[in-house]
Design a protein around this motif. Structure first.
Motif, mmCIF file in Angstrom:
data_model
loop_
_atom_site.group_PDB
_atom_site.id
_atom_site.type_symbol
_atom_site.label_atom_id
_atom_site.label_comp_id
_atom_site.label_asym_id
_atom_site.label_seq_id
_atom_site.Cartn_x
_atom_site.Cartn_y
_atom_site.Cartn_z
ATOM 1 N N PHE A 52 -14.351 58.641 32.056
ATOM 2 C CA PHE A 52 -15.774 58.229 31.773
ATOM 3 C C PHE A 52 -16.530 59.797 32.129
ATOM 4 O O PHE A 52 -17.788 59.441 31.572
ATOM 5 N N GLY A 53 -15.897 60.840 32.689
ATOM 6 C CA GLY A 53 -17.700 61.994 32.259
ATOM 7 C C GLY A 53 -17.628 62.315 30.242
ATOM 8 O O GLY A 53 -18.349 62.856 30.205
ATOM 9 N N ARG A 54 -16.228 62.128 29.625
ATOM 10 C CA ARG A 54 -16.899 62.349 28.331
ATOM 11 C C ARG A 54 -17.706 61.293 27.645
ATOM 12 O O ARG A 54 -18.619 60.983 26.977
ATOM 13 N N LEU A 55 -17.593 60.293 28.041
ATOM 14 C CA LEU A 55 -18.586 59.073 27.680
ATOM 15 C C LEU A 55 -19.780 58.976 28.181
ATOM 16 O O LEU A 55 -21.423 58.894 27.383
ATOM 17 N N HIS A 86 -19.603 45.334 35.521
ATOM 18 C CA HIS A 86 -18.438 45.105 33.583
ATOM 19 C C HIS A 86 -18.915 46.454 33.326
ATOM 20 O O HIS A 86 -19.873 47.576 33.376
ATOM 21 N N ILE A 87 -17.531 46.211 32.754
ATOM 22 C CA ILE A 87 -17.917 47.638 31.230
ATOM 23 C C ILE A 87 -17.397 46.752 30.219
ATOM 24 O O ILE A 87 -16.045 46.071 30.198
ATOM 25 N N PRO A 88 -17.764 46.405 29.169
ATOM 26 C CA PRO A 88 -18.183 46.523 28.173
ATOM 27 C C PRO A 88 -16.017 46.558 27.368
ATOM 28 O O PRO A 88 -15.884 47.576 27.566
ATOM 29 N N ASP A 89 -15.434 45.970 26.706
ATOM 30 C CA ASP A 89 -13.877 45.554 26.244
ATOM 31 C C ASP A 89 -13.973 47.343 24.991
ATOM 32 O O ASP A 89 -12.861 47.646 25.350
ATOM 33 N N ASP A 90 -14.712 47.604 24.492
ATOM 34 C CA ASP A 90 -14.616 48.883 24.028
ATOM 35 C C ASP A 90 -14.928 49.768 24.482
ATOM 36 O O ASP A 90 -14.042 50.572 24.347
ATOM 37 N N TRP A 92 -13.325 49.664 28.116
ATOM 38 C CA TRP A 92 -12.676 49.507 28.915
ATOM 39 C C TRP A 92 -10.918 48.876 28.353
ATOM 40 O O TRP A 92 -9.924 49.654 28.935
ATOM 41 N N SER A 93 -10.594 48.688 27.075
ATOM 42 C CA SER A 93 -9.317 48.974 26.730
ATOM 43 C C SER A 93 -8.986 50.784 26.507
ATOM 44 O O SER A 93 -7.175 50.558 27.313
ATOM 45 N N PRO A 94 -9.237 51.205 25.744
ATOM 46 C CA PRO A 94 -9.045 52.493 25.762
ATOM 47 C C PRO A 94 -8.795 53.729 26.934
ATOM 48 O O PRO A 94 -7.980 54.002 27.803
ATOM 49 N N PHE A 95 -9.687 53.292 28.033
ATOM 50 C CA PHE A 95 -9.316 53.454 29.211
ATOM 51 C C PHE A 95 -8.055 52.806 29.969
ATOM 52 O O PHE A 95 -7.240 53.595 30.416
ATOM 53 N N VAL A 96 -8.209 51.934 29.892
ATOM 54 C CA VAL A 96 -6.534 51.346 30.326
ATOM 55 C C VAL A 96 -5.130 51.591 29.975
ATOM 56 O O VAL A 96 -4.185 52.427 30.494
ATOM 57 N N GLU A 97 -4.899 51.672 28.321
ATOM 58 C CA GLU A 97 -4.396 52.402 27.366
ATOM 59 C C GLU A 97 -4.432 54.002 27.718
ATOM 60 O O GLU A 97 -3.469 54.803 28.175
ATOM 61 N N LEU A 98 -4.981 54.711 27.949
ATOM 62 C CA LEU A 98 -5.214 55.676 28.448
ATOM 63 C C LEU A 98 -4.537 56.193 29.912
ATOM 64 O O LEU A 98 -3.758 57.201 29.721
ATOM 65 N N LEU A 99 -4.589 55.243 30.806
ATOM 66 C CA LEU A 99 -4.062 55.665 32.318
ATOM 67 C C LEU A 99 -2.808 55.321 32.053
ATOM 68 O O LEU A 99 -1.828 55.384 32.307
ATOM 69 N N ASP A 100 -2.416 53.935 31.191
ATOM 70 C CA ASP A 100 -0.853 53.708 31.089
ATOM 71 C C ASP A 100 -0.287 54.841 30.675
ATOM 72 O O ASP A 100 1.096 54.636 30.950
ATOM 73 N N GLY A 101 -0.924 55.211 29.985
ATOM 74 C CA GLY A 101 0.615 56.694 29.432
ATOM 75 C C GLY A 101 0.209 57.535 29.920
ATOM 76 O O GLY A 101 1.125 58.857 29.581
ATOM 77 N N ALA A 102 -1.053 58.150 30.976
ATOM 78 C CA ALA A 102 -0.562 58.987 31.448
ATOM 79 C C ALA A 102 0.216 59.545 32.475
ATOM 80 O O ALA A 102 0.971 58.632 33.359
ATOM 81 N N GLY A 103 0.479 60.903 32.495
ATOM 82 C CA GLY A 103 1.619 61.639 33.842
ATOM 83 C C GLY A 103 2.535 60.690 33.314
ATOM 84 O O GLY A 103 3.864 61.303 34.459
ATOM 85 N N ALA A 104 3.365 60.581 32.376
ATOM 86 C CA ALA A 104 5.180 60.122 32.523
ATOM 87 C C ALA A 104 5.518 61.259 32.469
ATOM 88 O O ALA A 104 6.462 61.485 33.432
ATOM 89 N N ASP A 105 5.377 63.147 33.090
ATOM 90 C CA ASP A 105 6.208 64.087 32.941
ATOM 91 C C ASP A 105 6.218 64.229 34.555
ATOM 92 O O ASP A 105 6.787 64.854 34.924
#
Length: 159
Positions: A52-55, A86-90, A92-105
């Motif tokens: 969100f800071g980058r946006l 409300h957060i627009p889909d364009d 929201w979707s990348p944010f959720v994808e980033l969270l889903d892949g974050a912190g695997a290690d």
């Protein structure tokens, strides 16, 4: 450029963490103690702040509820929802994808299912956060039940 106190505020900050098990039981289920879970929570909050800071966009005052379920073998599932706005889909979707892949290690090892939620705040945040993600409530209602004991709930929402 405005250099007042508001201009340096992060676009996304962690408001709170909610555990969906009693503290003692939550702690028993953590394989390596609280260090891994703390690192994972901090990673998820960092991703939110960076994204969100980058946006650099103002979405108003709202919240982001990120519920996380973890099963043995570091299997993780996230339920993310916007609260009070409300957060627009364009966005929201990348944010959720980033969270889903974050912190695997740093995903914690657990001996039995655990779940927690992060309350992310944008602007002044929402008036309040729901106790449970809407998807959990819908899943329980679909099974014709009231909100059951955590382990049973988890069997419904994260089979």
């Amino acid at each position: 450029m405005n250099s007042g106190p508001e201009s340096s505020a992060p676009y996304f900050r962690m408001g709170g963490v909610r555990l969906y098990l009693p503290d003692e039981e939550f702690g028993r289920r953590l394989g390596a103690g609280t260090a891994e879970i703390s690192a994972y929570i901090q990673t998820l909050a960092w991703v939110g702040g960076q994204y969100f800071g980058r946006l650099g966009r103002d979405f108003g005052s709202l919240g982001v509820l990120v519920a996380v379920g973890i099963k043995p073998e570091r299997h993780v599932k996230l339920w993310c929802e916007v609260v009070g706005g409300h957060i627009p889909d364009d966005v929201w979707s990348p944010f959720v994808e980033l969270l889903d892949g974050a912190g695997a290690d740093v995903r914690p090892q657990v001996s039995a299912p655990v779940a927690f939620a992060i309350e992310g705040i944008l602007g002044n945040g929402p008036a309040s956060f729901p106790d449970l993600p809407a998807a959990w409530i819908a899943a329980v209602q679909e099974h014709g039940q009231s909100v059951p004991v955590f382990d049973h709930l988890f069997e419904i929402v994260f089979p």
